[in-house]
Design an enzyme around this catalytic site. Structure first.
Site, PDB file in Angstrom:
ATOM      1  N   ASP A 108      -2.952 -19.714  22.188  1.00 28.19           N
ATOM      2  CA  ASP A 108      -3.515 -18.399  21.845  1.00 28.19           C
ATOM      3  C   ASP A 108      -2.877 -17.262  22.639  1.00 28.19           C
ATOM      4  OD1 ASP A 108      -5.330 -19.309  19.862  1.00 28.19           O
ATOM      5  OD2 ASP A 108      -6.621 -20.074  21.446  1.00 28.19           O
ATOM      6  N   LYS A 129       8.765 -13.942  21.923  1.00 23.80           N
ATOM      7  CA  LYS A 129       8.805 -14.301  23.343  1.00 23.80           C
ATOM      8  C   LYS A 129       9.493 -15.627  23.532  1.00 23.80           C
ATOM      9  CE  LYS A 129       6.968 -13.419  27.513  1.00 23.80           C
ATOM     10  NZ  LYS A 129       8.303 -13.637  28.021  1.00 23.80           N
ATOM     11  N   SER A 131       3.367 -15.707  31.585  1.00 23.26           N
ATOM     12  CA  SER A 131       4.224 -14.595  31.155  1.00 23.26           C
ATOM     13  C   SER A 131       3.402 -13.568  30.372  1.00 23.26           C
ATOM     14  CB  SER A 131       5.362 -15.093  30.260  1.00 23.26           C
ATOM     15  OG  SER A 131       6.455 -15.494  31.040  1.00 23.26           O
ATOM     16  N   LYS A 147      14.060 -17.410  21.596  1.00 30.02           N
ATOM     17  CA  LYS A 147      14.760 -18.067  22.708  1.00 30.02           C
ATOM     18  C   LYS A 147      16.159 -17.488  22.820  1.00 30.02           C
ATOM     19  CE  LYS A 147      13.838 -21.391  25.682  1.00 30.02           C
ATOM     20  NZ  LYS A 147      12.509 -21.777  26.196  1.00 30.02           N
ATOM     21  N   LYS A 161       4.153 -23.104  20.294  1.00 30.45           N
ATOM     22  CA  LYS A 161       3.551 -23.098  21.635  1.00 30.45           C
ATOM     23  C   LYS A 161       2.618 -21.901  21.814  1.00 30.45           C
ATOM     24  CE  LYS A 161       6.664 -24.242  24.568  1.00 30.45           C
ATOM     25  NZ  LYS A 161       7.803 -24.242  25.507  1.00 30.45           N
ATOM     26  N   HIS A 219       5.913 -13.091  13.042  1.00 30.44           N
ATOM     27  CA  HIS A 219       4.568 -12.872  12.480  1.00 30.44           C
ATOM     28  C   HIS A 219       3.694 -12.138  13.485  1.00 30.44           C
ATOM     29  CE1 HIS A 219       3.634 -16.374  14.936  1.00 30.44           C
ATOM     30  NE2 HIS A 219       2.356 -16.170  14.734  1.00 30.44           N
ATOM     31  N   ARG A 220       4.032 -12.278  14.760  1.00 35.61           N
ATOM     32  CA  ARG A 220       3.382 -11.478  15.796  1.00 35.61           C
ATOM     33  C   ARG A 220       4.476 -10.898  16.677  1.00 35.61           C
ATOM     34  NH1 ARG A 220      -2.415 -13.149  18.064  1.00 35.61           N
ATOM     35  NH2 ARG A 220      -3.394 -13.423  16.064  1.00 35.61           N
TER      36      ARG A 220
HETATM   37  P1  NAD Z   1      15.872 -25.718  36.028  1.00 37.65           P
HETATM   38  O1  NAD Z   1      17.267 -25.309  35.760  1.00 37.65           O
HETATM   39  O2  NAD Z   1      15.099 -24.990  37.076  1.00 37.65           O
HETATM   40  O3  NAD Z   1      15.795 -27.277  36.404  1.00 37.65           O
HETATM   41  C1  NAD Z   1      16.265 -28.323  35.626  1.00 37.65           C
HETATM   42  C2  NAD Z   1      16.713 -29.449  36.560  1.00 37.65           C
HETATM   43  O4  NAD Z   1      17.046 -30.595  35.784  1.00 37.65           O
HETATM   44  C3  NAD Z   1      17.953 -29.086  37.376  1.00 37.65           C
HETATM   45  O5  NAD Z   1      17.671 -29.277  38.747  1.00 37.65           O
HETATM   46  C4  NAD Z   1      19.024 -30.052  36.856  1.00 37.65           C
HETATM   47  O6  NAD Z   1      19.947 -30.444  37.856  1.00 37.65           O
HETATM   48  C5  NAD Z   1      18.180 -31.225  36.377  1.00 37.65           C
HETATM   49  N1  NAD Z   1      18.849 -32.069  35.381  1.00 37.65           N
HETATM   50  C6  NAD Z   1      19.681 -31.698  34.384  1.00 37.65           C
HETATM   51  N2  NAD Z   1      20.086 -32.764  33.664  1.00 37.65           N
HETATM   52  C7  NAD Z   1      19.485 -33.847  34.242  1.00 37.65           C
HETATM   53  C8  NAD Z   1      19.504 -35.250  33.962  1.00 37.65           C
HETATM   54  N3  NAD Z   1      20.204 -35.736  32.935  1.00 37.65           N
HETATM   55  N4  NAD Z   1      18.770 -36.066  34.745  1.00 37.65           N
HETATM   56  C9  NAD Z   1      18.044 -35.587  35.774  1.00 37.65           C
HETATM   57  N5  NAD Z   1      17.988 -34.261  36.098  1.00 37.65           N
HETATM   58  C10 NAD Z   1      18.710 -33.409  35.335  1.00 37.65           C
HETATM   59  O7  NAD Z   1      15.145 -25.651  34.608  1.00 37.65           O
HETATM   60  P2  NAD Z   1      13.585 -25.505  34.313  1.00 37.65           P
HETATM   61  O8  NAD Z   1      13.283 -24.075  34.173  1.00 37.65           O
HETATM   62  O9  NAD Z   1      12.840 -26.356  35.269  1.00 37.65           O
HETATM   63  O10 NAD Z   1      13.512 -26.130  32.852  1.00 37.65           O
HETATM   64  C11 NAD Z   1      13.484 -27.534  32.634  1.00 37.65           C
HETATM   65  C12 NAD Z   1      12.953 -27.810  31.237  1.00 37.65           C
HETATM   66  O11 NAD Z   1      11.643 -27.230  31.110  1.00 37.65           O
HETATM   67  C13 NAD Z   1      13.772 -27.212  30.091  1.00 37.65           C
HETATM   68  O12 NAD Z   1      13.681 -28.055  28.970  1.00 37.65           O
HETATM   69  C14 NAD Z   1      13.051 -25.911  29.794  1.00 37.65           C
HETATM   70  O13 NAD Z   1      13.274 -25.453  28.461  1.00 37.65           O
HETATM   71  C15 NAD Z   1      11.615 -26.348  30.001  1.00 37.65           C
HETATM   72  N6  NAD Z   1      10.678 -25.258  30.262  1.00 37.65           N
HETATM   73  C16 NAD Z   1      10.875 -24.386  31.286  1.00 37.65           C
HETATM   74  C17 NAD Z   1       9.958 -23.370  31.521  1.00 37.65           C
HETATM   75  C18 NAD Z   1      10.077 -22.420  32.692  1.00 37.65           C
HETATM   76  O14 NAD Z   1       9.132 -21.626  32.896  1.00 37.65           O
HETATM   77  N7  NAD Z   1      11.120 -22.463  33.478  1.00 37.65           N
HETATM   78  C19 NAD Z   1       8.863 -23.226  30.659  1.00 37.65           C
HETATM   79  C20 NAD Z   1       8.674 -24.146  29.623  1.00 37.65           C
HETATM   80  C21 NAD Z   1       9.599 -25.146  29.438  1.00 37.65           C
END
Ligand code: NAD
Length: 472
Positions: free
Chosen positions: A99, A70, A363, A106, A94, A65-66
């Site tokens: 906004d 991302k 971002s 994804k 999100k 829609h936009r």
């Molecule tokens: P990452 O890979 O940097 O870190 C995730 C960490 O979680 C790793 O160190 C891993 O070893 C640990 N882990 C995995 N399973 C585990 C468990 N069962 N118990 C404890 N630790 C465990 O990933 P991230 O970028 O930090 O992303 C983490 C979450 O945040 C994801 O759900 C991701 O979708 C969400 N997220 C990330 C971003 C971003 O900018 N990176 C933005 C929004 C949401």
């Protein structure tokens, strides 16, 4: 799922339906918002050593829609189509909540990144990017990936380089992906953005006296006990910033190798250093090892921050959660059925689609920077600095008082890129929370923040469709 629980995507859809019931939007419009617009499932070969491995990967554009759409790219052995569809859908909501003018998307590559050398990861990433280019699933105005679980700036730089090789002369090419290293057209503050956003969101949430007294807490972050699951990008910055700027007390950390606990508090900066040196959080001085990594989730604490993966709090452990607040730094860490149990216990769940939106917000700033071809602050920093100097000089002249260098520097400073990024992020998180809370307070039948957040998102997305005349 073998447990009989809903899949991640089904969980997101169930939450959507729950919220949709609180809107008076056209049924067809709700259906259009709910479904995934485009799902690209791919398999490609990559030479690993002397063999060829067939890699399974996805890119889902949930809502166009936009444009651009991302969303991050995840590297994990758990990746499957259901998961990527769920994550793409969450991105749509999100972006609307904070906004950010994007549709949701994804990507996922089903690999364990730790099992490959840097060179091999580069080959996989470049080949994945080439597949996206071939199918027109990437571009500054089409679809813009970013880091997620298992990926970071390095992978984004490879994607950028691949995109540019195929699109020689595209002056806006750098905006095809965000989360790039600063030296590769990235933006200062992107790496910390999700964790910093969690902090700003939490700080706002705990600032309301009536909300806090309902769950038996006082206002403010200072002294709040926290448990963090996952010390990756999101978990480590959340911990660092909540501790350094909010004065929160981190009493337990859970990682892949196990969990550690200390009622006296764990210094997160030291713990990160320790893990880098030893490869594990276990044995960190002053802490006790817990039974297993899941045990940390069940500790009594003020704020539990699951920052690893989805479905960590579910029907089998939700009853044991003792946190007053669950801040969903990860995407989907509480299953839809797990949430029912937490809500009955009176836990305040701050939903993923709001609390972890700092990443996509910064971002967006990076994308704008790339399209404007200029660093934030470049034009006005010196001008502002000089204006503040002039005001200070006038004050000194009029009052006859003097000012020390330290005070002068404190007041007469123009904003750098990092200052502007943090300011924009804080403003975004605070105003988004206020919007969600307003819906939560106004619509008496809504009893949780996730539903309120969904309703905010649905209203905004619907308005986009309606304004284009697609729906009445
Ligand atoms: P990452 O890979 O940097 O870190 C995730 C960490 O979680 C790793 O160190 C891993 O070893 C640990 N882990 C995995 N399973 C585990 C468990 N069962 N118990 C404890 N630790 C465990 O990933 P991230 O970028 O930090 O992303 C983490 C979450 O945040 C994801 O759900 C991701 O979708 C969400 N997220 C990330 C971003 C971003 O900018 N990176 C933005 C929004 C949401």
């Amino acid at each position: 799922m073998s447990t009989g629980e809903l899949s991640f995507y089904q969980s997101v859809q169930r939450n959507f339906d729950k919220a949709a019931a609180h809107t008076d939007l056209h049924k067809g419009l709700l259906e259009q918002i709910k479904v995934c617009n485009a799902v690209y499932s791919m398999r490609f070969p990559v030479k690993i050593g002397n063999e060829y491995q067939v890699i399974e990967a996805y890119r889902v554009q949930h809502s166009q829609h936009r444009l651009p759409t991302k969303g991050g790219i995840r590297y994990s052995l758990e990746v499957n189509q259901d998961e990527v569809m769920a994550l793409a859908a969450l991105m749509t909501y999100k972006c609307a909540i904070v906004d950010v003018p994007f549709g949701g998307a994804k990507g996922g590559v089903r690999i364990n990144p730790k099992a490959y050398s840097t060179k091999q990861l580069e080959s996989i990433t470049r080949r994945y990017a080439a597949e996206l280019i071939r199918k027109n699933f990437i571009g500054p105005g089409i679809d813009v990936p970013a880091p997620d679980y298992g990926t970071g700036g390095r992978e984004m730089a490879w994607i950028l380089d691949t995109y540019i090789s195929f699109n020689h002369g595209d002056i806006d090419g750098a905006a095809c992906v965000t989360g790039k290293p600063v030296s590769q057209n990235g933006i200062r503050g992107r790496e910390e953005a999700t964790g910093r956003g969690v902090y700003y969101g939490l700080k706002e949430a705990v600032s309301y006296k009536d909300d806090m007294s309902r769950i038996g807490l006082t206002t403010g972050m200072a002294g709040k006990t926290m448990v963090i699951q996952g010390l990756g990008n999101v978990g480590s910055y959340t911990g660092l910033i909540c501790q350094n700027e909010g004065d929160a007390k981190i009493i337990a950390v859970s990682e892949f190798e196990g969990a550690i606990h200390s009622e006296k508090g764990i210094n997160i900066a030291e713990l990160i250093k320790y893990r880098k040196e030893t490869g594990s959080i276990l044995g960190f001085p002053g802490t006790k090892k817990m039974k297993d990594r899941a045990a940390a989730l069940e500790l009594p604490c003020d704020i539990l921050v699951p920052a690893a993966l989805e479905n960590q709090i579910h029907v089998r452990n939700a009853a044991n959660i003792q946190a007053k607040i669950v801040a969903e730094a990860a995407n989907g860490p509480v299953s839809s059925e797990g949430e029912d149990i937490l809500l009955k216990k009176g836990v305040l769940i701050i939903p993923d689609m709001f609390i972890n939106a700092g990443g996509v917000t910064v971002s967006y700033f990076e994308w704008l920077k790339n399209l404007s071809h200029m660093r934030f602050g470049r034009m006005e920093k010196r001008f502002n600095q000089q204006t503040y100097e002039n005001i200070l000089n006038l004050v000194v002249k009029l009052t006859g008082k003097t000012l020390g260098d330290k005070e002068r520097l404190f007041v007469a400073r123009g904003a750098d890129e990092i200052d502007l990024v943090r300011s924009g992020l804080e403003e975004t998180m605070v105003s988004a929370y206020q919007q969600i809370r307003e819906v939560y307070k106004r619509k008496k039948k809504i009893t949780d923040l996730r539903t309120a957040a969904f309703v905010c998102a649905l209203d905004k997305i619907a308005a986009d469709y309606v304004s284009r005349g697609i729906f009445p």
